[in-house]
Design a protein around this motif. Structure first.
Motif, PDB file in Angstrom:
ATOM      1  N   LEU A 111      78.061   5.023  40.219  1.00 53.28           N
ATOM      2  CA  LEU A 111      78.561   4.486  39.393  1.00 53.28           C
ATOM      3  C   LEU A 111      80.170   5.465  39.316  1.00 53.28           C
ATOM      4  O   LEU A 111      79.726   7.101  39.280  1.00 53.28           O
ATOM      5  CB  LEU A 111      78.254   3.806  38.164  1.00 53.28           C
ATOM      6  CG  LEU A 111      77.370   3.159  37.661  1.00 53.28           C
ATOM      7  CD1 LEU A 111      76.331   2.838  36.581  1.00 53.28           C
ATOM      8  CD2 LEU A 111      77.443   2.193  38.177  1.00 53.28           C
ATOM      9  N   ILE A 112      81.063   5.153  38.405  1.00 52.92           N
ATOM     10  CA  ILE A 112      82.477   6.203  38.512  1.00 52.92           C
ATOM     11  C   ILE A 112      82.726   5.269  36.589  1.00 52.92           C
ATOM     12  O   ILE A 112      83.013   3.964  36.884  1.00 52.92           O
ATOM     13  CB  ILE A 112      83.505   6.268  38.957  1.00 52.92           C
ATOM     14  CG1 ILE A 112      83.067   6.412  40.543  1.00 52.92           C
ATOM     15  CG2 ILE A 112      84.609   7.405  38.553  1.00 52.92           C
ATOM     16  CD1 ILE A 112      83.697   6.856  41.541  1.00 52.92           C
ATOM     17  N   ILE A 113      82.029   6.454  35.471  1.00 53.73           N
ATOM     18  CA  ILE A 113      82.419   5.839  34.222  1.00 53.73           C
ATOM     19  C   ILE A 113      83.201   6.854  34.024  1.00 53.73           C
ATOM     20  O   ILE A 113      83.007   8.112  33.499  1.00 53.73           O
ATOM     21  CB  ILE A 113      80.986   5.478  33.471  1.00 53.73           C
ATOM     22  CG1 ILE A 113      79.805   4.926  34.362  1.00 53.73           C
ATOM     23  CG2 ILE A 113      80.743   5.657  32.758  1.00 53.73           C
ATOM     24  CD1 ILE A 113      78.248   5.284  33.869  1.00 53.73           C
ATOM     25  N   LYS A 114      83.451   5.770  32.762  1.00 49.74           N
ATOM     26  CA  LYS A 114      85.543   6.128  32.582  1.00 49.74           C
ATOM     27  C   LYS A 114      85.093   6.404  31.099  1.00 49.74           C
ATOM     28  O   LYS A 114      84.201   5.588  30.100  1.00 49.74           O
ATOM     29  CB  LYS A 114      86.625   5.973  32.109  1.00 49.74           C
ATOM     30  CG  LYS A 114      87.341   6.452  31.517  1.00 49.74           C
ATOM     31  CD  LYS A 114      88.565   5.162  31.334  1.00 49.74           C
ATOM     32  CE  LYS A 114      89.762   5.738  30.696  1.00 49.74           C
ATOM     33  NZ  LYS A 114      91.191   5.068  30.493  1.00 49.74           N
ATOM     34  N   GLY A 115      84.151   7.445  30.683  1.00 54.99           N
ATOM     35  CA  GLY A 115      83.950   8.364  29.059  1.00 54.99           C
ATOM     36  C   GLY A 115      84.742   7.718  28.193  1.00 54.99           C
ATOM     37  O   GLY A 115      85.916   7.678  27.713  1.00 54.99           O
ATOM     38  N   MET A 116      83.979   7.916  26.770  1.00 55.29           N
ATOM     39  CA  MET A 116      84.438   7.740  25.455  1.00 55.29           C
ATOM     40  C   MET A 116      85.414   9.253  24.961  1.00 55.29           C
ATOM     41  O   MET A 116      87.502   8.958  24.599  1.00 55.29           O
ATOM     42  CB  MET A 116      84.623   8.411  24.615  1.00 55.29           C
ATOM     43  CG  MET A 116      83.012   7.225  24.315  1.00 55.29           C
ATOM     44  SD  MET A 116      82.862   5.414  24.123  1.00 55.29           S
ATOM     45  CE  MET A 116      83.176   5.206  22.132  1.00 55.29           C
ATOM     46  N   ASP A 117      85.926  10.191  25.978  1.00 56.66           N
ATOM     47  CA  ASP A 117      87.166  11.258  26.295  1.00 56.66           C
ATOM     48  C   ASP A 117      87.607  11.390  27.409  1.00 56.66           C
ATOM     49  O   ASP A 117      88.776  11.919  27.230  1.00 56.66           O
ATOM     50  CB  ASP A 117      86.289  12.404  26.219  1.00 56.66           C
ATOM     51  CG  ASP A 117      85.239  12.751  26.883  1.00 56.66           C
ATOM     52  OD1 ASP A 117      85.380  11.488  28.279  1.00 56.66           O
ATOM     53  OD2 ASP A 117      84.953  13.953  27.173  1.00 56.66           O
TER      54      ASP A 117
ATOM     55  N   ILE B 280      81.715   0.641  41.012  1.00 55.66           N
ATOM     56  CA  ILE B 280      80.622   0.715  41.638  1.00 55.66           C
ATOM     57  C   ILE B 280      80.162   0.336  43.136  1.00 55.66           C
ATOM     58  O   ILE B 280      81.028   0.072  43.643  1.00 55.66           O
ATOM     59  CB  ILE B 280      79.890  -0.484  41.006  1.00 55.66           C
ATOM     60  CG1 ILE B 280      79.932  -0.528  39.728  1.00 55.66           C
ATOM     61  CG2 ILE B 280      78.062  -0.583  41.821  1.00 55.66           C
ATOM     62  CD1 ILE B 280      79.077  -2.014  39.228  1.00 55.66           C
ATOM     63  N   ASP B 281      79.814   2.006  43.376  1.00 56.43           N
ATOM     64  CA  ASP B 281      79.956   2.166  45.459  1.00 56.43           C
ATOM     65  C   ASP B 281      78.701   1.552  45.013  1.00 56.43           C
ATOM     66  O   ASP B 281      76.627   2.850  45.096  1.00 56.43           O
ATOM     67  CB  ASP B 281      79.920   4.001  45.416  1.00 56.43           C
ATOM     68  CG  ASP B 281      80.279   4.226  46.944  1.00 56.43           C
ATOM     69  OD1 ASP B 281      80.037   2.857  47.779  1.00 56.43           O
ATOM     70  OD2 ASP B 281      79.764   4.931  47.314  1.00 56.43           O
ATOM     71  N   PRO B 282      77.964   1.063  45.974  1.00 56.21           N
ATOM     72  CA  PRO B 282      76.476   0.921  46.595  1.00 56.21           C
ATOM     73  C   PRO B 282      76.331   1.080  47.561  1.00 56.21           C
ATOM     74  O   PRO B 282      77.019   1.894  48.814  1.00 56.21           O
ATOM     75  CB  PRO B 282      76.611  -0.749  46.630  1.00 56.21           C
ATOM     76  CG  PRO B 282      77.709  -1.110  46.241  1.00 56.21           C
ATOM     77  CD  PRO B 282      78.561  -0.018  46.318  1.00 56.21           C
ATOM     78  N   SER B 283      74.868   1.950  47.448  1.00 54.55           N
ATOM     79  CA  SER B 283      74.682   3.160  48.387  1.00 54.55           C
ATOM     80  C   SER B 283      73.519   2.822  49.464  1.00 54.55           C
ATOM     81  O   SER B 283      73.042   2.101  48.984  1.00 54.55           O
ATOM     82  CB  SER B 283      74.565   5.025  47.578  1.00 54.55           C
ATOM     83  OG  SER B 283      75.055   4.733  47.262  1.00 54.55           O
ATOM     84  N   THR B 284      73.291   3.414  50.774  1.00 56.26           N
ATOM     85  CA  THR B 284      72.505   2.959  51.178  1.00 56.26           C
ATOM     86  C   THR B 284      72.041   4.313  51.631  1.00 56.26           C
ATOM     87  O   THR B 284      70.663   4.083  52.754  1.00 56.26           O
ATOM     88  CB  THR B 284      73.075   2.993  52.885  1.00 56.26           C
ATOM     89  OG1 THR B 284      73.523   3.734  52.773  1.00 56.26           O
ATOM     90  CG2 THR B 284      73.632   1.774  52.704  1.00 56.26           C
ATOM     91  N   GLY B 285      71.461   5.227  51.069  1.00 53.78           N
ATOM     92  CA  GLY B 285      70.354   5.968  50.615  1.00 53.78           C
ATOM     93  C   GLY B 285      71.388   7.502  50.754  1.00 53.78           C
ATOM     94  O   GLY B 285      70.675   9.073  51.014  1.00 53.78           O
TER      95      GLY B 285
END
Length: 197
Positions: free
Chosen positions: A120-126, A100-105
């Motif tokens: 967000l970086i999400i590791k998908g099902m694949d 999770i990378d909180p952004s400032t815009g």
């Protein structure tokens, strides 16, 4: 002779007129007319009911047939075929948050607006990592509870629905926080082996 015909025609017209008036005023005629009108109204109501019922049934059928497409889920259910490839990857992802990378815009994406709340970086099902951009207007829910971006944690399982941008990222419109999967069914893992005797 013409006078006799004219006189007889004049006498017949009142007789016919009286007969028609008596017919229209009779109880039998009124009951038959009322019955026909009631039958027509009944047919119209039945037709409308059939039309509405058909529309509802058709909608329910189509909704069920397209559920996995509309909600980015697998055909067998969210945990039924966890290793399957039956997902809509361009407009969403199901998986585990790994960063999770909180952004400032400010972000590296040319499409991101100044209202960006986080990445967000999400590791998908694949087992493919997807970048998801969360905007200020992104809806985040767990069951019926509305959440904030700060409520999301690493290792949470989420379903993201959004649209792809030109940078290959998903601009999230809706994020559903899922309950943790059963043991051994984490995204990208194989189902546990059956015990052997």
């Amino acid at each position: 002779m013409n006078n006799n015909k004219t006189t007889s025609n004049k006498n017949e017209i009142p007789k016919i007129s009286n007969g028609v008036n008596k017919l229209f005023q009779s109880r039998v005629f009124k009951r038959v007319t009322l019955g026909v009108v009631a039958f027509i109204i009944l047919l119209i109501v039945f037709g409308l009911g059939t039309f509405v019922g058909f529309r509802k049934a058709n909608f329910s059928y189509r909704w069920g047939e397209n559920y996995h497409q509309n909600f980015a889920g697998p055909r067998g259910g969210f945990f039924g075929d966890f290793g399957g490839k039956d997902f809509i990857n361009a407009h969403g992802v199901i998986g585990q948050i790994i960063k999770i990378d909180p952004s400032t815009g400010s972000t590296s994406s040319p499409q991101a607006s100044s209202g960006q709340a986080a990445t967000l970086i999400i590791k998908g099902m694949d087992n493919i990592e997807k970048i998801v951009l969360i905007e200020d207007d992104t809806i985040i829910e767990r069951l019926r509870e509305t959440l904030k971006t700060t409520d999301l944690k690493v290792d949470d399982t989420v379903v993201v629905i959004g649209q792809p941008n030109d940078a290959g990222q998903i601009e999230a419109k809706f994020i559903r926080l899922m309950p943790p999967p059963p043991a051994g069914m984490a995204p990208g893992s194989s189902p546990p082996a059956a015990p052997q005797n």
